[in-house]
Design a protein around this motif. Sequence first.
Motif, short mmCIF file in Angstrom:
data_model
loop_
_atom_site.label_atom_id
_atom_site.label_comp_id
_atom_site.label_asym_id
_atom_site.label_seq_id
_atom_site.Cartn_x
_atom_site.Cartn_y
_atom_site.Cartn_z
N MET A 1 12.41 3.50 -63.17
CA MET A 1 11.67 4.30 -64.14
C MET A 1 12.65 5.16 -64.93
O MET A 1 13.46 5.86 -64.36
CB MET A 1 10.65 5.19 -63.43
CG MET A 1 9.92 6.13 -64.36
SD MET A 1 8.67 7.11 -63.50
CE MET A 1 9.69 8.15 -62.48
N LYS A 2 12.55 5.10 -66.26
CA LYS A 2 13.40 5.93 -67.10
C LYS A 2 12.57 7.06 -67.68
O LYS A 2 11.49 6.86 -68.22
CB LYS A 2 14.01 5.10 -68.23
CG LYS A 2 15.07 4.11 -67.73
CD LYS A 2 15.78 3.46 -68.89
CE LYS A 2 16.89 2.54 -68.38
NZ LYS A 2 17.62 1.89 -69.49
N CYS A 3 13.10 8.26 -67.57
CA CYS A 3 12.41 9.43 -68.08
C CYS A 3 13.20 10.03 -69.23
O CYS A 3 14.42 10.17 -69.15
CB CYS A 3 12.28 10.51 -67.00
SG CYS A 3 11.11 10.13 -65.70
N LYS A 4 12.51 10.37 -70.30
CA LYS A 4 13.14 11.19 -71.33
C LYS A 4 13.16 12.61 -70.81
O LYS A 4 12.25 13.05 -70.12
CB LYS A 4 12.34 11.10 -72.63
CG LYS A 4 12.35 9.73 -73.27
CD LYS A 4 11.57 9.74 -74.57
CE LYS A 4 11.59 8.34 -75.22
NZ LYS A 4 10.81 8.33 -76.48
N LYS A 5 14.20 13.32 -71.19
CA LYS A 5 14.36 14.66 -70.62
C LYS A 5 13.17 15.57 -70.88
O LYS A 5 12.82 16.40 -70.08
CB LYS A 5 15.67 15.28 -71.12
CG LYS A 5 16.90 14.71 -70.40
CD LYS A 5 18.17 15.33 -70.88
CE LYS A 5 18.71 14.65 -72.12
NZ LYS A 5 19.07 13.24 -71.93
N THR A 74 24.85 11.87 -67.75
CA THR A 74 23.52 12.49 -67.65
C THR A 74 22.42 11.47 -67.34
O THR A 74 21.58 11.70 -66.47
CB THR A 74 23.16 13.26 -68.93
OG1 THR A 74 23.23 12.38 -70.05
CG2 THR A 74 24.11 14.43 -69.13
N GLU A 75 22.43 10.32 -68.03
CA GLU A 75 21.37 9.34 -67.81
C GLU A 75 21.44 8.73 -66.40
O GLU A 75 20.41 8.62 -65.73
CB GLU A 75 21.42 8.24 -68.87
CG GLU A 75 20.97 8.71 -70.26
CD GLU A 75 19.59 9.35 -70.25
OE1 GLU A 75 18.71 8.89 -69.48
OE2 GLU A 75 19.39 10.33 -70.99
N PRO A 76 22.64 8.35 -65.93
CA PRO A 76 22.71 7.86 -64.54
C PRO A 76 22.24 8.91 -63.53
O PRO A 76 21.60 8.58 -62.53
CB PRO A 76 24.19 7.52 -64.35
CG PRO A 76 24.68 7.23 -65.73
CD PRO A 76 23.93 8.17 -66.63
N PHE A 77 22.58 10.18 -63.79
CA PHE A 77 22.18 11.26 -62.90
C PHE A 77 20.65 11.39 -62.86
O PHE A 77 20.04 11.48 -61.79
CB PHE A 77 22.81 12.58 -63.37
CG PHE A 77 22.38 13.79 -62.57
CD1 PHE A 77 22.81 13.96 -61.27
CD2 PHE A 77 21.57 14.76 -63.14
CE1 PHE A 77 22.43 15.08 -60.53
CE2 PHE A 77 21.19 15.88 -62.42
CZ PHE A 77 21.62 16.03 -61.11
N ILE A 78 20.03 11.35 -64.05
CA ILE A 78 18.58 11.46 -64.12
C ILE A 78 17.91 10.25 -63.47
O ILE A 78 16.91 10.38 -62.75
CB ILE A 78 18.13 11.62 -65.58
CG1 ILE A 78 18.55 13.00 -66.10
CG2 ILE A 78 16.61 11.45 -65.73
CD1 ILE A 78 18.36 13.20 -67.58
N SER A 79 18.48 9.07 -63.66
CA SER A 79 17.93 7.86 -63.04
C SER A 79 18.00 7.95 -61.52
O SER A 79 17.06 7.56 -60.82
CB SER A 79 18.69 6.62 -63.52
OG SER A 79 18.48 6.39 -64.89
N LEU A 81 18.01 10.72 -59.73
CA LEU A 81 17.00 11.68 -59.29
C LEU A 81 15.61 11.07 -59.29
O LEU A 81 14.80 11.29 -58.38
CB LEU A 81 17.02 12.91 -60.21
CG LEU A 81 18.25 13.80 -60.17
CD1 LEU A 81 18.12 14.92 -61.21
CD2 LEU A 81 18.46 14.40 -58.79
N SER A 82 15.35 10.26 -60.32
CA SER A 82 14.05 9.61 -60.43
C SER A 82 13.83 8.60 -59.31
O SER A 82 12.76 8.57 -58.68
CB SER A 82 13.93 8.91 -61.79
OG SER A 82 12.71 8.21 -61.91
N GLU A 83 14.84 7.80 -59.04
CA GLU A 83 14.73 6.78 -57.99
C GLU A 83 14.55 7.40 -56.62
O GLU A 83 13.90 6.82 -55.74
CB GLU A 83 15.96 5.88 -58.01
CG GLU A 83 16.01 4.96 -59.22
CD GLU A 83 17.35 4.28 -59.39
OE1 GLU A 83 18.19 4.43 -58.46
OE2 GLU A 83 17.56 3.61 -60.41
N SER A 84 15.13 8.57 -56.43
CA SER A 84 15.02 9.24 -55.13
C SER A 84 13.71 10.03 -55.00
O SER A 84 13.41 10.55 -53.92
CB SER A 84 16.20 10.18 -54.92
OG SER A 84 16.18 11.24 -55.86
N GLY A 85 12.94 10.11 -56.08
CA GLY A 85 11.66 10.82 -56.04
C GLY A 85 11.77 12.32 -56.24
O GLY A 85 10.79 13.05 -56.07
#
Length: 470
Positions: A1-5, A74-79, A81-85
């Motif tokens: 899942m990709k999230c915009k900031k 930044t994008e890998p970091f956010i991804s 965080l998203s994958e880890s819930g």
Amino acid sequence: MKCKKGEIVIPEWISCRTYLYGTKDSRTYISDERKHNCVLLEGLSSDMWQMLLDGTDEAEFAAWAERNGVTEQTEPFISELSESGLIRCENGEPYGGAAYGSFGDGALTDGEAKFVEEMQLWLHAHGFMYSLFIELTYRCDLKCVHCYNPKNMPSVELDLDKCKKAIDDAYELGCFRVVFSGGESTMHSRFIELVRYARSKRMSVEVFTNGQRLSENEELYGELLGAYPYRVSVSLYGMSPEVHERVTAVKGSFEKTYSLLRRLRRDNVNVQIKDFLLNVNCRDCIAVKDAANAMGAASVADISLIPTIEGDKKTFGYMLGDDDLFRLYTDPESPLYVGTDFKPSDREKRKSDTPCLGGFTGLCITPSGNVTVCVSLPLSVGDLERASLKDIWQAAAAEDPESKLCEWRKVRISDFNECYNEDHCAFCTFCPGMGYLENGYLKKSDVLCKQAKIKMKAYRYLRERSAKRD
């Protein structure tokens, strides 16, 4: 899942706190109360987390990333965080799974205890508070024979506004965790409101309970779990109604407590079983430990029997006998087992240590609004009627000569003149609160002395037996 900031939200089950934001020492501690995971972020990762939590504008976030040379990260970091819930997309699918995940890889284990210990030490070193222990009320629906709470104040509960102000102050002081206790914590008239208030600040919450009300009040149970506490600690004194109720003095209390424990674990809630060992129930302690292991709960056995806060030593009539204590220290199945790997403390080195972390990493508030060093050391360092929690803490940090907390922080074990002078002192589980309640300020605990002597005897016995086998 990709999230915009701009779409990122931090789920309600996440407890977190960022310290020293914007500096090279920036740190964020995260506790995922649903998945039972702990995470540490440092440096720029810590700062990025805080900006996500604050809902920082996307353009401002991008400018910050460019200034710090981390645009590509930044994008890998956010991804991740998203994958880890740890984060979710505001416009994504609503979470519809179970309230709590099962304890799998990365769940709370011995590693979590080390994580918490490291956090406490780091926060202490940087002047932050780690935890606030709040005794919400003296009311209780059990009549435990070893209870230390005053008998002449059964209706007293901590004022709602004072409690919220104390939580506000603790938050400003960096507090990560709030522990709600009692009496019976759930008997406070605004219990759930206070739990939710602490959680609204992303503070991690632990609840101490005897389980009676939670077992029979479906709405209360659901509301507590819906607030995502870090842990629910439940007192269990035996594995049968006969044994457990020798301690609680209330018929039917065992079934309520044990049914609650089974339900909490079925719902994958982080549970700690607290067993207090007395001469009327100690022979059940191994069965209690085994039951905790079987249901996937943590367990702790306590023998720190103290007089009541009013000074009544009648509780000592339930103290473990020497033979029982020796047996528990030498039985490999016992929660008190010493073992040949046990290392006695260095008596001379310990004398220069502070007595404990009470008053250094946290404080306790009583139902009457008194501020004490610790629930086990009811040494008053202030009163919420006269000074705020923040003022009390900061006065000590500034070494105000009028600060009682500052005075306590200067105490060392060497100030306990009767302690750490004998061989058995190396086996003492030193607690200044026990000595305080038994004999007065900076006095030794006769109970701890007795336990240390028997522990030393057990240790030597086990070593001699091991040497003979070798």
